[in-house]
Design a protein around this motif. Structure first.
Motif, PDB file in Angstrom:
ATOM      1  N   ASP A 202       0.861  -1.170   0.000  1.00  0.00           N
ATOM      2  CA  ASP A 202       0.000   0.000   0.000  1.00  0.00           C
ATOM      3  C   ASP A 202       0.902   1.226   0.000  1.00  0.00           C
ATOM      4  O   ASP A 202       1.703   1.408   0.929  1.00  0.00           O
ATOM      5  CB  ASP A 202      -0.886   0.040   1.246  1.00  0.00           C
ATOM      6  CG  ASP A 202      -1.791  -1.173   1.370  1.00  0.00           C
ATOM      7  OD1 ASP A 202      -2.188  -1.712   0.325  1.00  0.00           O
ATOM      8  OD2 ASP A 202      -2.099  -1.564   2.507  1.00  0.00           O
ATOM      9  N   LEU A 203       0.784   2.046  -1.023  1.00  0.00           N
ATOM     10  CA  LEU A 203       1.561   3.283  -1.088  1.00  0.00           C
ATOM     11  C   LEU A 203       0.696   4.413  -0.543  1.00  0.00           C
ATOM     12  O   LEU A 203      -0.117   4.992  -1.251  1.00  0.00           O
ATOM     13  CB  LEU A 203       1.996   3.567  -2.530  1.00  0.00           C
ATOM     14  CG  LEU A 203       2.682   4.913  -2.796  1.00  0.00           C
ATOM     15  CD1 LEU A 203       3.849   5.138  -1.843  1.00  0.00           C
ATOM     16  CD2 LEU A 203       3.148   4.992  -4.250  1.00  0.00           C
ATOM     17  N   GLY A 204       0.849   4.675   0.751  1.00  0.00           N
ATOM     18  CA  GLY A 204       0.119   5.765   1.386  1.00  0.00           C
ATOM     19  C   GLY A 204       0.903   7.050   1.256  1.00  0.00           C
ATOM     20  O   GLY A 204       2.086   7.103   1.592  1.00  0.00           O
ATOM     21  N   LEU A 205       0.252   8.100   0.765  1.00  0.00           N
ATOM     22  CA  LEU A 205       0.916   9.366   0.482  1.00  0.00           C
ATOM     23  C   LEU A 205       0.336  10.462   1.360  1.00  0.00           C
ATOM     24  O   LEU A 205      -0.883  10.614   1.469  1.00  0.00           O
ATOM     25  CB  LEU A 205       0.735   9.736  -0.994  1.00  0.00           C
ATOM     26  CG  LEU A 205       1.299   8.718  -1.991  1.00  0.00           C
ATOM     27  CD1 LEU A 205       0.843   9.033  -3.404  1.00  0.00           C
ATOM     28  CD2 LEU A 205       2.824   8.683  -1.911  1.00  0.00           C
ATOM     29  N   GLY A 206       1.223  11.235   1.990  1.00  0.00           N
ATOM     30  CA  GLY A 206       0.800  12.328   2.850  1.00  0.00           C
ATOM     31  C   GLY A 206       1.415  13.637   2.409  1.00  0.00           C
ATOM     32  O   GLY A 206       2.325  13.665   1.577  1.00  0.00           O
ATOM     33  N   ARG A 207       0.918  14.705   2.990  1.00  0.00           N
ATOM     34  CA  ARG A 207       1.384  16.055   2.642  1.00  0.00           C
ATOM     35  C   ARG A 207       2.242  16.577   3.781  1.00  0.00           C
ATOM     36  O   ARG A 207       1.760  16.767   4.892  1.00  0.00           O
ATOM     37  CB  ARG A 207       0.176  16.970   2.412  1.00  0.00           C
ATOM     38  CG  ARG A 207       0.508  18.372   1.974  1.00  0.00           C
ATOM     39  CD  ARG A 207      -0.706  19.025   1.299  1.00  0.00           C
ATOM     40  NE  ARG A 207      -1.893  18.973   2.123  1.00  0.00           N
ATOM     41  CZ  ARG A 207      -2.221  19.889   3.046  1.00  0.00           C
ATOM     42  NH1 ARG A 207      -1.410  20.905   3.266  1.00  0.00           N
ATOM     43  NH2 ARG A 207      -3.345  19.801   3.726  1.00  0.00           N
ATOM     44  N   SER A 208       3.524  16.788   3.517  1.00  0.00           N
ATOM     45  CA  SER A 208       4.429  17.244   4.567  1.00  0.00           C
ATOM     46  C   SER A 208       4.126  18.685   4.927  1.00  0.00           C
ATOM     47  O   SER A 208       3.753  19.490   4.076  1.00  0.00           O
ATOM     48  CB  SER A 208       5.884  17.123   4.107  1.00  0.00           C
ATOM     49  OG  SER A 208       6.084  17.850   2.915  1.00  0.00           O
ATOM     50  N   ALA A 209       4.293  18.999   6.204  1.00  0.00           N
ATOM     51  CA  ALA A 209       4.057  20.360   6.662  1.00  0.00           C
ATOM     52  C   ALA A 209       5.106  21.296   6.088  1.00  0.00           C
ATOM     53  O   ALA A 209       6.260  20.926   5.912  1.00  0.00           O
ATOM     54  CB  ALA A 209       4.107  20.413   8.190  1.00  0.00           C
ATOM     55  N   GLY A 210       4.696  22.507   5.787  1.00  0.00           N
ATOM     56  CA  GLY A 210       5.639  23.517   5.347  1.00  0.00           C
ATOM     57  C   GLY A 210       5.823  23.605   3.853  1.00  0.00           C
ATOM     58  O   GLY A 210       6.410  24.555   3.354  1.00  0.00           O
ATOM     59  N   GLY A 211       5.304  22.648   3.094  1.00  0.00           N
ATOM     60  CA  GLY A 211       5.442  22.677   1.645  1.00  0.00           C
ATOM     61  C   GLY A 211       4.339  23.484   1.002  1.00  0.00           C
ATOM     62  O   GLY A 211       3.379  23.898   1.637  1.00  0.00           O
ATOM     63  N   PRO A 212       4.449  23.739  -0.313  1.00  0.00           N
ATOM     64  CA  PRO A 212       3.394  24.459  -1.009  1.00  0.00           C
ATOM     65  C   PRO A 212       2.121  23.642  -1.044  1.00  0.00           C
ATOM     66  O   PRO A 212       2.155  22.430  -1.124  1.00  0.00           O
ATOM     67  CB  PRO A 212       3.970  24.660  -2.426  1.00  0.00           C
ATOM     68  CG  PRO A 212       4.987  23.582  -2.566  1.00  0.00           C
ATOM     69  CD  PRO A 212       5.552  23.344  -1.202  1.00  0.00           C
ATOM     70  N   GLN A 213       1.007  24.318  -0.962  1.00  0.00           N
ATOM     71  CA  GLN A 213      -0.275  23.644  -0.926  1.00  0.00           C
ATOM     72  C   GLN A 213      -1.158  24.146  -2.060  1.00  0.00           C
ATOM     73  O   GLN A 213      -1.213  25.335  -2.339  1.00  0.00           O
ATOM     74  CB  GLN A 213      -0.983  23.884   0.413  1.00  0.00           C
ATOM     75  CG  GLN A 213      -0.171  23.423   1.601  1.00  0.00           C
ATOM     76  CD  GLN A 213      -0.860  23.730   2.903  1.00  0.00           C
ATOM     77  OE1 GLN A 213      -2.024  24.131   2.916  1.00  0.00           O
ATOM     78  NE2 GLN A 213      -0.162  23.548   4.010  1.00  0.00           N
ATOM     79  N   ALA A 214      -1.837  23.189  -2.691  1.00  0.00           N
ATOM     80  CA  ALA A 214      -2.785  23.578  -3.723  1.00  0.00           C
ATOM     81  C   ALA A 214      -3.963  24.280  -3.076  1.00  0.00           C
ATOM     82  O   ALA A 214      -4.375  23.974  -1.973  1.00  0.00           O
ATOM     83  CB  ALA A 214      -3.268  22.344  -4.473  1.00  0.00           C
ATOM     84  N   ARG A 215      -4.510  25.251  -3.777  1.00  0.00           N
ATOM     85  CA  ARG A 215      -5.684  25.944  -3.269  1.00  0.00           C
ATOM     86  C   ARG A 215      -6.931  25.198  -3.721  1.00  0.00           C
ATOM     87  O   ARG A 215      -7.104  24.891  -4.886  1.00  0.00           O
ATOM     88  CB  ARG A 215      -5.732  27.384  -3.782  1.00  0.00           C
ATOM     89  CG  ARG A 215      -4.599  28.244  -3.239  1.00  0.00           C
ATOM     90  CD  ARG A 215      -4.761  29.691  -3.685  1.00  0.00           C
ATOM     91  NE  ARG A 215      -3.745  30.533  -3.099  1.00  0.00           N
ATOM     92  CZ  ARG A 215      -3.862  31.114  -1.911  1.00  0.00           C
ATOM     93  NH1 ARG A 215      -4.948  30.918  -1.198  1.00  0.00           N
ATOM     94  NH2 ARG A 215      -2.903  31.870  -1.435  1.00  0.00           N
ATOM     95  N   SER A 216      -7.801  24.941  -2.771  1.00  0.00           N
ATOM     96  CA  SER A 216      -9.017  24.217  -3.103  1.00  0.00           C
ATOM     97  C   SER A 216     -10.186  25.183  -3.156  1.00  0.00           C
ATOM     98  O   SER A 216     -10.167  26.250  -2.538  1.00  0.00           O
ATOM     99  CB  SER A 216      -9.299  23.131  -2.056  1.00  0.00           C
ATOM    100  OG  SER A 216      -9.409  23.694  -0.785  1.00  0.00           O
ATOM    101  N   ALA A 217     -11.179  24.791  -3.905  1.00  0.00           N
ATOM    102  CA  ALA A 217     -12.382  25.614  -3.993  1.00  0.00           C
ATOM    103  C   ALA A 217     -13.119  25.582  -2.662  1.00  0.00           C
ATOM    104  O   ALA A 217     -12.844  24.774  -1.781  1.00  0.00           O
ATOM    105  CB  ALA A 217     -13.286  25.083  -5.109  1.00  0.00           C
ATOM    106  N   GLU A 218     -14.070  26.498  -2.500  1.00  0.00           N
ATOM    107  CA  GLU A 218     -14.893  26.496  -1.298  1.00  0.00           C
ATOM    108  C   GLU A 218     -15.557  25.140  -1.154  1.00  0.00           C
ATOM    109  O   GLU A 218     -16.214  24.655  -2.068  1.00  0.00           O
ATOM    110  CB  GLU A 218     -15.964  27.588  -1.412  1.00  0.00           C
ATOM    111  CG  GLU A 218     -16.786  27.782  -0.150  1.00  0.00           C
ATOM    112  CD  GLU A 218     -15.971  28.386   0.977  1.00  0.00           C
ATOM    113  OE1 GLU A 218     -16.375  28.212   2.135  1.00  0.00           O
ATOM    114  OE2 GLU A 218     -14.936  29.010   0.702  1.00  0.00           O
ATOM    115  N   PRO A 219     -15.355  24.447  -0.013  1.00  0.00           N
ATOM    116  CA  PRO A 219     -15.904  23.100   0.108  1.00  0.00           C
ATOM    117  C   PRO A 219     -17.417  23.094   0.085  1.00  0.00           C
ATOM    118  O   PRO A 219     -18.060  24.010   0.605  1.00  0.00           O
ATOM    119  CB  PRO A 219     -15.374  22.637   1.470  1.00  0.00           C
ATOM    120  CG  PRO A 219     -15.066  23.887   2.214  1.00  0.00           C
ATOM    121  CD  PRO A 219     -14.655  24.889   1.188  1.00  0.00           C
ATOM    122  N   PRO A 220     -18.015  22.083  -0.543  1.00  0.00           N
ATOM    123  CA  PRO A 220     -19.472  22.012  -0.580  1.00  0.00           C
ATOM    124  C   PRO A 220     -20.032  21.671   0.789  1.00  0.00           C
ATOM    125  O   PRO A 220     -19.317  21.206   1.677  1.00  0.00           O
ATOM    126  CB  PRO A 220     -19.730  20.863  -1.565  1.00  0.00           C
ATOM    127  CG  PRO A 220     -18.517  20.005  -1.456  1.00  0.00           C
ATOM    128  CD  PRO A 220     -17.375  20.939  -1.198  1.00  0.00           C
TER     129      PRO A 220
END
Length: 377
Positions: free
Chosen positions: A105-123
């Motif tokens: 299982d290749l579990g992928l996480g987002r490390s703190a401090g890196g660039p983050q994609a901007r998401s739309a206003e959540p529904p």
């Protein structure tokens, strides 16, 4: 809902008076034991600059554990993208899959401090109602915890300095996931049309998971790509409901998955009775405190060492949400808590993380839980 699979999340904790080598031997032994107990998955987390945690490289520990086990699925919970490139991640897991096909299982996480994609206003999301900190079935949902006090912390800054790739073009998380998936499929192309093929790695028989603590970028990326999702109740209990529902709201069927699939993590200590379990869990609060102050996880203390540590009202407030949501008790007590967690989140699986000072106590905790869970199936 009894009968759903249980998995293991292992941080490779270092007990006080011990060292990294012993911790690694204990983790490999625990993987063998939990395989025999009937657990479905065994995942290793990634943490850095923590004296009390030896799991710095999931891929390395997975390779060692794969050679010591035979049937349990093995994975990362999670590889922190930002610390590694998409190519190096795919190649590392491709190497292990080449020798142990179909188990990863290749579990992928987002490390703190890196660039983050901007998401739309959540529904708007159909999450379970929470009144006075509890869902209707009694699951504890505490107030949100803020890590704002760690912004600019010297240790956090040093970790980013040591882990970030010098001179590399920053890449947001969603882009990195797209690159990982393209390399696994074998259809990676640059904007200029150049191909890249990861060997080994391309075509590897791995399950890709995304780990996330909220309904934001990670949940939306998992849903958009039709991937499996792991929501972190043990790390961020306040946002587990929005994480699961944010993923479901964004989900689009893929070639690998036709409906949303969620596992939810829980911090657990089980013993023969509630009092014995509470004693084993005594070290948890100071261990969490060490993480949340920016000090880094201390070697996990014995109950006596934990009771001897200085403690203030501010310390209690700092760790309250984690202590309140750790499931501690007899097999029946903890299984009841896990059933409430599954019911409130709609989890398809549960991921159990247990830390005690003594290795035998940790093994026993997983065994007792597995036996109780099997009785309820």
């Amino acid at each position: 809902m009894p009968g759903i699979p249980l998995g293991v999340l292992d941080l490779v904790p270092v007990p006080s008076g011990s060292g990294a080598a012993e911790a690694l031997h204990h983790s490999i032994d625990l993987a063998r034991r939990t395989e025999a107990f009937g657990y479905a998955r065994y995942w290793f987390a990634e943490h850095h600059l923590n004296p009390g945690v030896a799991g710095t490289s999931p891929a390395v520990v997975l390779a060692l554990t794969a050679a010591a086990t035979s049937t349990i699925r093995l994975g990362s919970g999670a590889v922190q993208l930002g610390h590694r490139t998409a190519l190096s991640t795919v190649e590392e897991f491709g190497l292990i899959d080449a020798l142990h096909p179909g188990r990863l299982d290749l579990g992928l996480g987002r490390s703190a401090g890196g660039p983050q994609a901007r998401s739309a206003e959540p529904p708007a999301r159909d999450v379970a109602a929470v009144v006075d900190g509890y869902t209707p079935n009694g699951l504890r949902i505490p107030a949100r915890f803020s890590f704002a006090h760690l912004l600019g912390h010297p240790r956090v800054a040093l970790q980013q300095q040591l882990l970030n790739l010098p001179g590399a073009r920053p890449q947001d998380y969603a882009e990195q996931i797209d690159d990982v998936l393209a390399l696994l499929r074998g259809d990676y192309r640059t904007p200029e049309g150049l191909e890249a093929h990861a060997v080994p790695g391309e075509g590897a028989d791995v399950q890709v998971w995304i780990l996330g603590s909220s309904g934001g970028v990670s949940a939306e990326t998992a849903g958009r790509n039709g991937l499996r999702f792991a929501a972190n109740y043990h790390v961020s209990p306040a946002t587990v409901l929005e994480a699961a529902e944010g993923y479901r709201a964004a989900f689009k069927p893929s070639a690998d998955l036709d409906r949303p699939y969620v596992t939810v993590s829980a911090d657990v200590v089980v013993a023969e009775d509630d009092a014995a379990a509470r004693e084993l869990a005594t070290g948890y609060a100071p261990w969490v405190r060490s993480i949340r102050t920016g000090e880094g996880a201390i070697p996990y203390p014995t109950p006596a060492q934990a009771r001897a540590l200085p403690w203030t009202d501010a310390d209690r407030e700092l760790v309250a949400d984690r202590v309140e949501t750790q499931f501690v008790g007899s097999p029946r007590t903890v299984a009841d808590h896990l059933e409430r967690l599954q019911d409130a989140t709609g989890a398809d699986e549960l991921l159990i993380t247990t830390i005690t000072h003594g290795h035998a106590d940790r093994v026993r905790s997983y065994r007792l839980l597995a036996e109780e869970w099997a009785r309820r199936s």
